[in-house]
Design an enzyme around this catalytic site. Sequence first.
Site, PDB file in Angstrom:
ATOM      1  N   LYS A  48       0.806  -1.227   0.000  1.00 43.96           N
ATOM      2  CA  LYS A  48       0.000   0.000   0.000  1.00 43.96           C
ATOM      3  C   LYS A  48       0.841   1.280   0.000  1.00 43.96           C
ATOM      4  CE  LYS A  48      -4.284  -1.429   2.242  1.00 43.96           C
ATOM      5  NZ  LYS A  48      -5.141  -1.224   3.412  1.00 43.96           N
ATOM      6  N   ASN A  69      -4.977   2.097  -1.642  1.00 47.95           N
ATOM      7  CA  ASN A  69      -5.615   0.778  -1.613  1.00 47.95           C
ATOM      8  C   ASN A  69      -6.429   0.515  -2.881  1.00 47.95           C
ATOM      9  OD1 ASN A  69      -7.947   2.331  -1.152  1.00 47.95           O
ATOM     10  ND2 ASN A  69      -8.876   0.689   0.056  1.00 47.95           N
ATOM     11  N   ASP A  89     -10.010   3.553   2.165  1.00 47.17           N
ATOM     12  CA  ASP A  89     -10.080   3.076   3.556  1.00 47.17           C
ATOM     13  C   ASP A  89     -10.656   4.153   4.481  1.00 47.17           C
ATOM     14  OD1 ASP A  89      -9.077   0.506   3.186  1.00 47.17           O
ATOM     15  OD2 ASP A  89      -7.004   1.161   3.382  1.00 47.17           O
ATOM     16  N   GLY A 113      -1.411   1.829  16.495  1.00 45.52           N
ATOM     17  CA  GLY A 113      -0.754   1.587  15.216  1.00 45.52           C
ATOM     18  C   GLY A 113      -0.295   2.905  14.605  1.00 45.52           C
ATOM     19  N   ALA A 117      -2.808   1.803   7.610  1.00 47.23           N
ATOM     20  CA  ALA A 117      -4.207   1.754   8.073  1.00 47.23           C
ATOM     21  C   ALA A 117      -4.435   2.803   9.154  1.00 47.23           C
ATOM     22  CB  ALA A 117      -4.517   0.358   8.607  1.00 47.23           C
ATOM     23  N   ASN A 137       1.878   3.359  19.346  1.00 47.00           N
ATOM     24  CA  ASN A 137       2.471   2.377  18.438  1.00 47.00           C
ATOM     25  C   ASN A 137       3.731   1.782  19.046  1.00 47.00           C
ATOM     26  OD1 ASN A 137       2.378   1.045  15.866  1.00 47.00           O
ATOM     27  ND2 ASN A 137       4.238   2.174  15.327  1.00 47.00           N
ATOM     28  N   ARG A 142       7.643   5.757  14.135  1.00 50.10           N
ATOM     29  CA  ARG A 142       6.528   5.801  13.160  1.00 50.10           C
ATOM     30  C   ARG A 142       5.395   6.693  13.679  1.00 50.10           C
ATOM     31  NH1 ARG A 142       4.797   0.170  10.611  1.00 50.10           N
ATOM     32  NH2 ARG A 142       4.430   1.342   8.705  1.00 50.10           N
ATOM     33  N   TYR A 207     -10.955  -7.893  10.749  1.00 52.98           N
ATOM     34  CA  TYR A 207     -12.293  -8.480  10.580  1.00 52.98           C
ATOM     35  C   TYR A 207     -12.267 -10.007  10.636  1.00 52.98           C
ATOM     36  CZ  TYR A 207     -10.522  -8.752   5.831  1.00 52.98           C
ATOM     37  OH  TYR A 207      -9.727  -8.995   4.743  1.00 52.98           O
TER      38      TYR A 207
HETATM   39  P1  ATR Z   1      -0.977  -1.407   7.459  1.00 58.73           P
HETATM   40  O1  ATR Z   1      -0.808  -0.798   6.103  1.00 58.73           O
HETATM   41  O2  ATR Z   1      -2.013  -2.510   7.473  1.00 58.73           O
HETATM   42  O3  ATR Z   1      -1.195  -0.393   8.523  1.00 58.73           O
HETATM   43  P2  ATR Z   1       1.746  -1.657   8.355  1.00 58.73           P
HETATM   44  O4  ATR Z   1       2.125  -0.345   7.769  1.00 58.73           O
HETATM   45  O5  ATR Z   1       2.711  -2.801   8.250  1.00 58.73           O
HETATM   46  O6  ATR Z   1       0.381  -2.213   7.748  1.00 58.73           O
HETATM   47  O7  ATR Z   1       1.395  -1.410   9.912  1.00 58.73           O
HETATM   48  C1  ATR Z   1       1.117  -2.440  10.791  1.00 58.73           C
HETATM   49  C2  ATR Z   1       0.899  -1.836  12.179  1.00 58.73           C
HETATM   50  O8  ATR Z   1       0.693  -2.909  13.110  1.00 58.73           O
HETATM   51  C3  ATR Z   1       2.086  -1.051  12.691  1.00 58.73           C
HETATM   52  O9  ATR Z   1       1.614  -0.005  13.523  1.00 58.73           O
HETATM   53  C4  ATR Z   1       2.831  -2.095  13.508  1.00 58.73           C
HETATM   54  O10 ATR Z   1       3.655  -1.556  14.506  1.00 58.73           O
HETATM   55  P3  ATR Z   1       5.188  -1.121  14.162  1.00 58.73           P
HETATM   56  O11 ATR Z   1       5.101   0.211  13.503  1.00 58.73           O
HETATM   57  O12 ATR Z   1       5.841  -1.086  15.483  1.00 58.73           O
HETATM   58  O13 ATR Z   1       5.715  -2.192  13.248  1.00 58.73           O
HETATM   59  C5  ATR Z   1       1.683  -2.807  14.144  1.00 58.73           C
HETATM   60  N1  ATR Z   1       2.056  -4.154  14.598  1.00 58.73           N
HETATM   61  C6  ATR Z   1       2.205  -5.254  13.825  1.00 58.73           C
HETATM   62  N2  ATR Z   1       2.529  -6.323  14.593  1.00 58.73           N
HETATM   63  C7  ATR Z   1       2.581  -5.873  15.881  1.00 58.73           C
HETATM   64  C8  ATR Z   1       2.828  -6.489  17.145  1.00 58.73           C
HETATM   65  N3  ATR Z   1       3.109  -7.789  17.238  1.00 58.73           N
HETATM   66  N4  ATR Z   1       2.769  -5.721  18.256  1.00 58.73           N
HETATM   67  C9  ATR Z   1       2.480  -4.403  18.165  1.00 58.73           C
HETATM   68  N5  ATR Z   1       2.228  -3.756  17.001  1.00 58.73           N
HETATM   69  C10 ATR Z   1       2.273  -4.477  15.875  1.00 58.73           C
END
Ligand code: ATR
Length: 274
Positions: A48, A69, A89, A113, A117, A137, A142, A207
């Site tokens: 994305k 997306n 989204d 996060g 998303a 997060n 980030r 979901y």
């Molecule tokens: P998307 O486009 O779906 O948002 P992404 O950019 O990879 O996908 O973001 C995934 C989010 O889930 C991020 O906020 C990630 O945290 P990091 O920035 O620290 O990577 C979070 N995330 C994924 N796995 C995680 C975990 N096990 N514990 C906490 N946060 C997690």
Amino acid sequence: MQNAALRACHIPETEYVKNPMPREKMNEMLAALHAENCLGANVTVPHKQTILPHLDEVTDLAREIGAVNTILKRTDADGHGKLIGDNTDAYGLVRALRERDVELNEMRVVILGAGGAAAAAAYALAGEGASEIVLLNRTLARSVELADRLHEKFPNLSLAINDWDVLKRAHLIINATSVGMSPRTGESPLPENVVLAQDAVVFDLVYNPPATKFLRQAEARGARGLGGLDMLIYQGARAFELWTGERAPIEVMRAAATDALQDLMHAQTREANP
Ligand code: ATR
């Protein structure tokens, strides 16, 4: 869901297909979208964000969010086909919340996060008049980066990062991480002993499964839980309308998405208990 919508709208000889896209094949696959009979595409994890520089144009919204997306096709004045990156989204989330009568104006929102998303959720809710957004997060850098971008676009928005204490005062808490998604259904982005406001609404972008640990945990503390299926349907409905120019048959899409999710869950159960 998209194929059910195509059939319901009597759009002939058109099919929504799923194509895995290895990173090294991105340009090749984008070139294939130029075919005359192709209406557009969706893009999902993990492309994305990385797809943006490969597109001819990106809408202002998708550029601000930093994630695409949906890919649309337009022909410029010289007759050249262009691939335009968009983001549905944000629309999907706002509509899902609105349809459940969740007030958005002046809300104190926590977003778990800071990826694509989370950015879509933050821009959507700031645009709907949220007064405060707190980003929580795992990776601090980030959150800082997203908060800086949000501040530029919404200078009057109150922004904070990694203030976990705010959870007990939040009106709306959104899980925009992938934590809790099948197959890791035993995980939640909330701490075990979390305290939430009694009238809080929690929304999980995940979901699958429909009742995530995050939602169960929040509901056990008196909050109102909303799963991510509605957002999936509304972001898809918006994309469908942009591709076809037809009004999306929402109930047809909802029925197809619900059935597909049920099938997926049955298959997962069979896989876990062969
Ligand atoms: P998307 O486009 O779906 O948002 P992404 O950019 O990879 O996908 O973001 C995934 C989010 O889930 C991020 O906020 C990630 O945290 P990091 O920035 O620290 O990577 C979070 N995330 C994924 N796995 C995680 C975990 N096990 N514990 C906490 N946060 C997690």
